[in-house]
Scaffold this active site. Structure first.
Site, PDB file in Angstrom:
ATOM      1  N   HIS A  16       0.841  -1.204   0.000  1.00  0.00           N
ATOM      2  CA  HIS A  16       0.000   0.000   0.000  1.00  0.00           C
ATOM      3  C   HIS A  16       0.878   1.257   0.000  1.00  0.00           C
ATOM      4  CE1 HIS A  16      -2.974  -2.728   2.367  1.00  0.00           C
ATOM      5  NE2 HIS A  16      -3.463  -2.597   1.158  1.00  0.00           N
ATOM      6  N   LYS A  40     -15.673  -9.059   6.164  1.00  0.00           N
ATOM      7  CA  LYS A  40     -14.445  -9.590   6.763  1.00  0.00           C
ATOM      8  C   LYS A  40     -14.412  -9.108   8.210  1.00  0.00           C
ATOM      9  CE  LYS A  40     -11.529  -8.120   2.834  1.00  0.00           C
ATOM     10  NZ  LYS A  40     -10.284  -7.409   2.565  1.00  0.00           N
ATOM     11  N   ARG A  89      -2.354  -6.621  -7.797  1.00  0.00           N
ATOM     12  CA  ARG A  89      -1.184  -7.436  -7.461  1.00  0.00           C
ATOM     13  C   ARG A  89      -0.940  -8.529  -8.482  1.00  0.00           C
ATOM     14  NH1 ARG A  89      -3.477  -8.053  -1.594  1.00  0.00           N
ATOM     15  NH2 ARG A  89      -5.260  -7.655  -2.918  1.00  0.00           N
ATOM     16  N   SER A 127      -2.582  -7.884   3.243  1.00  0.00           N
ATOM     17  CA  SER A 127      -2.841  -7.708   4.681  1.00  0.00           C
ATOM     18  C   SER A 127      -3.060  -9.075   5.345  1.00  0.00           C
ATOM     19  CB  SER A 127      -4.064  -6.823   4.890  1.00  0.00           C
ATOM     20  OG  SER A 127      -3.835  -5.555   4.345  1.00  0.00           O
TER      21      SER A 127
END
Ligand code: ADP
Length: 164
Positions: A16, A40, A89, A127
């Site tokens: 990030h 989540k 990504r 993360s």
């Protein structure tokens, strides 16, 4: 031009940070928006995530950190955002990001989405991986900025009962 970089940032990773550092210089205002993680369970609360992100970017004058509970695009509309920035990504991110960008384009035609590719050295960082490494006592130095490492270690200690 105002850019908005929304995400869960639970927690902020070097991936990030790389996106922020590469793209924030192009904008007069760069808002990093900490969103509730939909569906989540988050490790850090929104306030904790916001504080951590603030401590990492406190010296950058054009970077503003905020949080929002509603629809990201409603926040963007209210703040007159020009560009939504998202990171990519791997191919696995592609479908989801393009689908979101397309929905947003139909609902909010004036706001553009820019999808930025991750640097190869950070493209493996997520993360979720960071949390797994932290839970297992692994070395976090090459994955997250220092304030995130400290926050992860202290929250884990706290959760394990050492609530000092
Ligand atoms: P979300 O839960 O909304 O996907 P994240 O906090 O996981 O939020 O990520 C926020 C944005 O940053 C997303 O666009 C994501 O693709 C991007 N991102 C996450 N990790 C990286 C990385 N290692 N390199 C580049 N971009 C990344």
């Amino acid at each position: 031009m105002i850019a908005l970089y929304p995400g869960s940032f639970d927690p902020l990773t070097l991936g990030h940070v790389d996106i922020v550092r590469r793209f924030s210089p192009f904008f007069s205002h760069f808002i990093l928006l900490v969103a509730q993680s939909h569906g989540k369970d988050s490790f850090f609360s929104v306030e904790e995530r916001k504080d951590i992100v603030n401590s990492v970017f406190k010296r950058s004058k054009n970077i503003l950190v905020d949080s929002y509970n509603g629809l990201t695009m409603e926040y963007a509309r209210k703040k007159k955002v020009d560009i939504i920035l998202r990171g990519l990504r791997a191919v696995s991110d592609f479908e989801r990001e393009v689908a979101i960008a397309n929905v947003n384009k139909v609902l909010y035609p004036k706001i553009e989405t820019l999808i930025a590719s991750a640097c190869p050295e950070y493209s493996f960082i997520s993360s979720r991986i960071v949390k797994e490494v932290a839970f297992n006592g692994g070395d976090l130095r090459n994955l997250v900025p220092k304030p995130v490492e400290r926050a992860l270690v202290s929250k884990l200690k706290w959760l394990q009962g050492d609530k000092t």
